[in-house]
Enzyme design. Sequence first.
Site, mmCIF file in Angstrom:
data_model
loop_
_atom_site.group_PDB
_atom_site.id
_atom_site.type_symbol
_atom_site.label_atom_id
_atom_site.label_comp_id
_atom_site.label_asym_id
_atom_site.label_seq_id
_atom_site.Cartn_x
_atom_site.Cartn_y
_atom_site.Cartn_z
ATOM 1 N N LYS A 65 0.880 -1.320 -0.001
ATOM 2 C CA LYS A 65 -0.182 -0.067 -0.020
ATOM 3 C C LYS A 65 0.899 1.083 0.082
ATOM 4 O O LYS A 65 0.539 2.356 -0.313
ATOM 5 C CB LYS A 65 -0.937 0.065 1.155
ATOM 6 C CG LYS A 65 -2.097 -0.940 1.067
ATOM 7 C CD LYS A 65 -3.087 -1.109 2.095
ATOM 8 C CE LYS A 65 -4.187 -2.383 1.943
ATOM 9 N NZ LYS A 65 -5.242 -2.030 2.692
ATOM 10 N N ASN A 86 -4.916 1.982 -1.856
ATOM 11 C CA ASN A 86 -5.490 0.597 -2.140
ATOM 12 C C ASN A 86 -6.359 0.681 -3.264
ATOM 13 O O ASN A 86 -6.646 -0.630 -3.930
ATOM 14 C CB ASN A 86 -6.356 0.284 -0.763
ATOM 15 C CG ASN A 86 -7.848 0.948 -0.985
ATOM 16 O OD1 ASN A 86 -7.812 2.012 -1.713
ATOM 17 N ND2 ASN A 86 -8.756 0.400 -0.481
ATOM 18 N N ASP A 101 -9.788 2.816 2.035
ATOM 19 C CA ASP A 101 -9.931 2.009 3.374
ATOM 20 C C ASP A 101 -10.267 2.778 4.561
ATOM 21 O O ASP A 101 -11.066 2.453 5.327
ATOM 22 C CB ASP A 101 -8.313 1.656 3.786
ATOM 23 C CG ASP A 101 -7.700 0.380 3.204
ATOM 24 O OD1 ASP A 101 -8.534 -0.302 2.734
ATOM 25 O OD2 ASP A 101 -6.467 0.195 2.731
ATOM 26 N N GLY A 125 -0.095 -2.422 15.184
ATOM 27 C CA GLY A 125 0.390 -2.547 13.723
ATOM 28 C C GLY A 125 0.664 -1.043 13.208
ATOM 29 O O GLY A 125 -0.378 -0.230 13.655
ATOM 30 N N VAL A 129 -2.074 -0.050 6.405
ATOM 31 C CA VAL A 129 -3.227 0.365 6.765
ATOM 32 C C VAL A 129 -3.569 1.127 7.782
ATOM 33 O O VAL A 129 -4.674 1.583 8.294
ATOM 34 C CB VAL A 129 -4.335 -1.074 6.592
ATOM 35 C CG1 VAL A 129 -4.255 -1.749 8.105
ATOM 36 C CG2 VAL A 129 -5.701 -0.836 6.474
ATOM 37 N N ASN A 149 3.818 -1.166 17.632
ATOM 38 C CA ASN A 149 4.423 -1.817 16.521
ATOM 39 C C ASN A 149 5.314 -2.720 16.736
ATOM 40 O O ASN A 149 6.460 -2.103 17.420
ATOM 41 C CB ASN A 149 4.376 -0.843 15.185
ATOM 42 C CG ASN A 149 4.548 -1.822 14.143
ATOM 43 O OD1 ASN A 149 3.836 -2.670 13.631
ATOM 44 N ND2 ASN A 149 5.711 -1.500 13.145
ATOM 45 N N LYS A 154 8.329 2.469 13.074
ATOM 46 C CA LYS A 154 7.320 2.782 12.063
ATOM 47 C C LYS A 154 6.349 3.495 13.137
ATOM 48 O O LYS A 154 5.463 4.287 12.530
ATOM 49 C CB LYS A 154 6.642 1.517 11.603
ATOM 50 C CG LYS A 154 7.816 0.844 10.414
ATOM 51 C CD LYS A 154 6.728 0.322 9.454
ATOM 52 C CE LYS A 154 7.342 -1.048 9.078
ATOM 53 N NZ LYS A 154 6.268 -2.108 8.572
HETATM 54 P P1 ATR Z 1 -0.144 -3.632 5.118
HETATM 55 O O1 ATR Z 1 0.174 -2.847 3.677
HETATM 56 O O2 ATR Z 1 -1.314 -4.342 5.401
HETATM 57 O O3 ATR Z 1 -0.022 -2.378 6.254
HETATM 58 P P2 ATR Z 1 2.494 -4.050 6.095
HETATM 59 O O4 ATR Z 1 2.816 -2.623 5.766
HETATM 60 O O5 ATR Z 1 3.479 -5.067 5.603
HETATM 61 O O6 ATR Z 1 1.085 -4.163 5.514
HETATM 62 O O7 ATR Z 1 2.320 -4.165 7.612
HETATM 63 C C1 ATR Z 1 2.197 -5.350 8.065
HETATM 64 C C2 ATR Z 1 2.099 -5.135 9.737
HETATM 65 O O8 ATR Z 1 2.048 -6.221 10.398
HETATM 66 C C3 ATR Z 1 3.169 -4.453 10.332
HETATM 67 O O9 ATR Z 1 2.820 -3.544 11.421
HETATM 68 C C4 ATR Z 1 4.164 -5.356 10.864
HETATM 69 O O10 ATR Z 1 5.094 -5.042 11.961
HETATM 70 P P3 ATR Z 1 6.434 -4.547 11.541
HETATM 71 O O11 ATR Z 1 6.510 -3.257 11.065
HETATM 72 O O12 ATR Z 1 7.249 -4.903 12.668
HETATM 73 O O13 ATR Z 1 6.895 -5.415 10.395
HETATM 74 C C5 ATR Z 1 3.183 -6.207 11.147
HETATM 75 N N1 ATR Z 1 3.607 -7.661 11.297
HETATM 76 C C6 ATR Z 1 3.638 -8.859 10.369
HETATM 77 N N2 ATR Z 1 4.284 -9.758 11.339
HETATM 78 C C7 ATR Z 1 4.346 -9.709 12.256
HETATM 79 C C8 ATR Z 1 4.927 -10.631 13.140
HETATM 80 N N3 ATR Z 1 5.371 -11.695 13.047
HETATM 81 N N4 ATR Z 1 4.814 -9.752 14.630
HETATM 82 C C9 ATR Z 1 4.554 -8.673 14.662
HETATM 83 N N5 ATR Z 1 4.027 -7.789 13.925
HETATM 84 C C10 ATR Z 1 4.051 -8.366 12.592
#
Ligand code: ATR
Length: 261
Positions: A65, A86, A101, A125, A129, A149, A154
């Site tokens: 995104k 999106n 979204d 997170g 999104v 997060n 981030k």
């Molecule tokens: P989107 O476009 O849906 O937001 P993204 O930018 O990759 O996808 O975001 C995924 C989110 O899930 C992030 O907040 C990520 O945390 P990080 O910034 O630390 O990567 C979180 N996430 C994914 N796998 C994770 C895990 N195993 N434990 C904790 N957070 C996780």
Amino acid sequence: MKKYLVIGNPIEHSLSPQLHNHWIKENNIDAIYNKKQLNESDIEEIIDEVKKGEIDGINVTVPFKKSVIPFLDQLTALAKEVQSVNTIFKKDDKIIGDNTDIGGFEKGLKYINYDLKNKNVFILGAGGVASSIILALKRLGAAKIILSNRTKKKADDLKKKYTDLEIINWGETPDFNVIINATSLGLKSDDQIKLNYTDIGTNKLFYDIIYNPNKTKFLSKAEQFGNQIENGKMMFIYQAQLAFRIWHNILPKIDNKLLDL
Ligand code: ATR
């Protein structure tokens, strides 16, 4: 025939093709909507296909995104504000990134009649999104937004834009009325989010952006502990409805037949 696509990685879980193709048929539109799993390095080429008119519109999901933005000619005000796209379309030979979204999340909460006034919201997170949800929550009047997060930077970056956010460490649990899972944790069946459900208590709203699986562990445990739960299904349907209107200039129907689909 017009061609539409949802891109992401993973993409298997996406029900966008089912939903859009249902509406395409219902409205007698000559089009098809497919899904495609991509890598970051494929994004430029796929946007190029929109430029050349080989694809008419794209939905973007996890984790692209933000990463699609450099390849677009223009962003709508909303997409620009949250730096998250999106929905992609072409207008006057320009490739434009939009964001449905935000509207989808707002309509999803209105659908369950949840009043956010004076409520503290805890978001897990800070990915693509999360910023859309933050903006929507602010527009709906949430009292306080707490963000956590895994990669703290981030979350700190989001605080630069939304200065009244409260950032806490990953693994900590604050006092809240609403908790939103905006991570991708839960897409896989063995994914767990560490939370002390006993301390959290009951009667909170647990909201998961994930809609497939329809009940993540995050939600099923919350339910066991006596909390209200909501998955991302209505947000998903509403964001799709708004994207459909952008592409086809028709606001498609959300009725019981569709909800059962
Ligand atoms: P989107 O476009 O849906 O937001 P993204 O930018 O990759 O996808 O975001 C995924 C989110 O899930 C992030 O907040 C990520 O945390 P990080 O910034 O630390 O990567 C979180 N996430 C994914 N796998 C994770 C895990 N195993 N434990 C904790 N957070 C996780």
